[in-house]
Design an enzyme around this catalytic site. Sequence first.
Site, PDB file in Angstrom:
ATOM      1  N   HIS A 337      18.574  -2.805 -17.598  1.00 10.94           N
ATOM      2  CA  HIS A 337      17.494  -2.254 -16.782  1.00 10.94           C
ATOM      3  C   HIS A 337      17.462  -2.969 -15.442  1.00 10.94           C
ATOM      4  CE1 HIS A 337      13.401  -1.163 -15.502  1.00 10.94           C
ATOM      5  NE2 HIS A 337      13.611  -0.090 -16.234  1.00 10.94           N
ATOM      6  N   ASP A 396      15.175   4.252 -23.098  1.00 13.10           N
ATOM      7  CA  ASP A 396      16.018   5.399 -23.449  1.00 13.10           C
ATOM      8  C   ASP A 396      16.792   5.177 -24.740  1.00 13.10           C
ATOM      9  OD1 ASP A 396      15.445   7.047 -21.166  1.00 13.10           O
ATOM     10  OD2 ASP A 396      16.646   5.683 -19.964  1.00 13.10           O
TER      11      ASP A 396
END
Length: 459
Positions: A337, A396
């Site tokens: 991320h 996700d």
Amino acid sequence: MIENEMMNIDEMGELKRPMQELQDELMRNHRIDPNLYIEYDVKRGLRDSAGKGVLTGLTEVSDVTAYDLINGRKIPAEGSLYYQGYNVYDLVDGLKDRKFGFEETIYLLLFGKLPGEEELKQFVDVMFELETLSGRFVRDVVMKASNANIMNSMQRCILTLYTYDSDPEDISAGNVLRQCLELIAKLPLIAVYSYHSYRHFRKDETLFIRNPEKGLSMAENILLMLRPDGKYTELEAKVLDIALVLHAEHGGGNNSTFTTHVVTSSGTDTYSSVAASIGSLKGPRHGGANLKVQDMFDDIKAHVEDWTDEAAVEEYLHKILNKEAFDHTGLIYGMGHAVYTLSDPREVILKRFAKKLAEEKGMMEEFALYELVERLAGRLIMEQRKLFKNVCANVDFYSGFVYTMLGIPKELFTPIFAIARIPGWSAHRLEELLNASKIIRPAYKYVGHHEEFIPIEER
């Protein structure tokens, strides 16, 4: 049957050769020397050399943190996400058995405070009254030109709603709030009805359109409208509600929310702003990432015979990283991320609910595979790329698995993200309108050549 008005390159006949020449010309004349980005210290992607986002604005809507400041040094820490100052862990834990978690979150993001019982009841009633689409709109807009990409259908429907608004260009706070609430309420219907229309007109399946029911949460109504029998379990509705809460907002710097700020700063209407943000979220580098995760796991399950064999799973992950397997990009999707280092709080929470749902669905073998890949992938990526920064799973990683267990088709994965994120976009649009006064206009340095004009007959 819908006529195909657009040609692909193979259908162009006599146009194929000149089109290829135009493409070649394009490629010759639009390549910029990558060294120039370094020479001029260009913040590519609005990020500095360390990958951190360049400060471009201020917000009170939400905060994303991944470091602690100790003795003036930034030390990686467990990730935290705050909505209007409230830690998302506390918000989710505080919901307990209440079913209107997403509605409470919408209220919080828009109005900056948590609603009381009476305020929430009134707000839920307001949202239900707005949660309608006329039969004429469904027939003439939603069902026309249906296609497999529901994000495209959502954009088209939202832009068409402009013509149904008696005052679409009014960007006063009160009118924009009204427009935002209507779009938040209508987007689930647009998404689900668009999906059913696509399956009917393109796949010859039975068409059914079910209206939402008063007294049900937005999550419950999505499952009600989506499923042929309209049935769902209490846990299914709770998990979808939590998923919507976790995807509702993520700071002003994510691509689709920054799009909201950029487009809003031009003074344009709400429908154009939301359609633009959906266009951003549609991209596989943003909202479409959970689809790639799900496809990657389908590939892993097809090529690793024993999902519990840690060595075999690790070997296949090495192949993925070496561009020898799956889509040959070298990426393990759902890992890493831009902000979070040790953990993504959304992933941590969603994983907890994914496990509960896997237990109810009898899919603990699949859940164990996800856990194994999560445990192995971070280390493998760090070793492969010689990284010192920890690589954690992001939201996700489990969201596609959750949607699959809920029976949500892949065509609706990213639209569900949009349904969740539109409250955040709305809060940022209102914040931009109420506080900013300049159009957002970053600079680009010209690095081309100045040429002397030559008349066409002399070229």
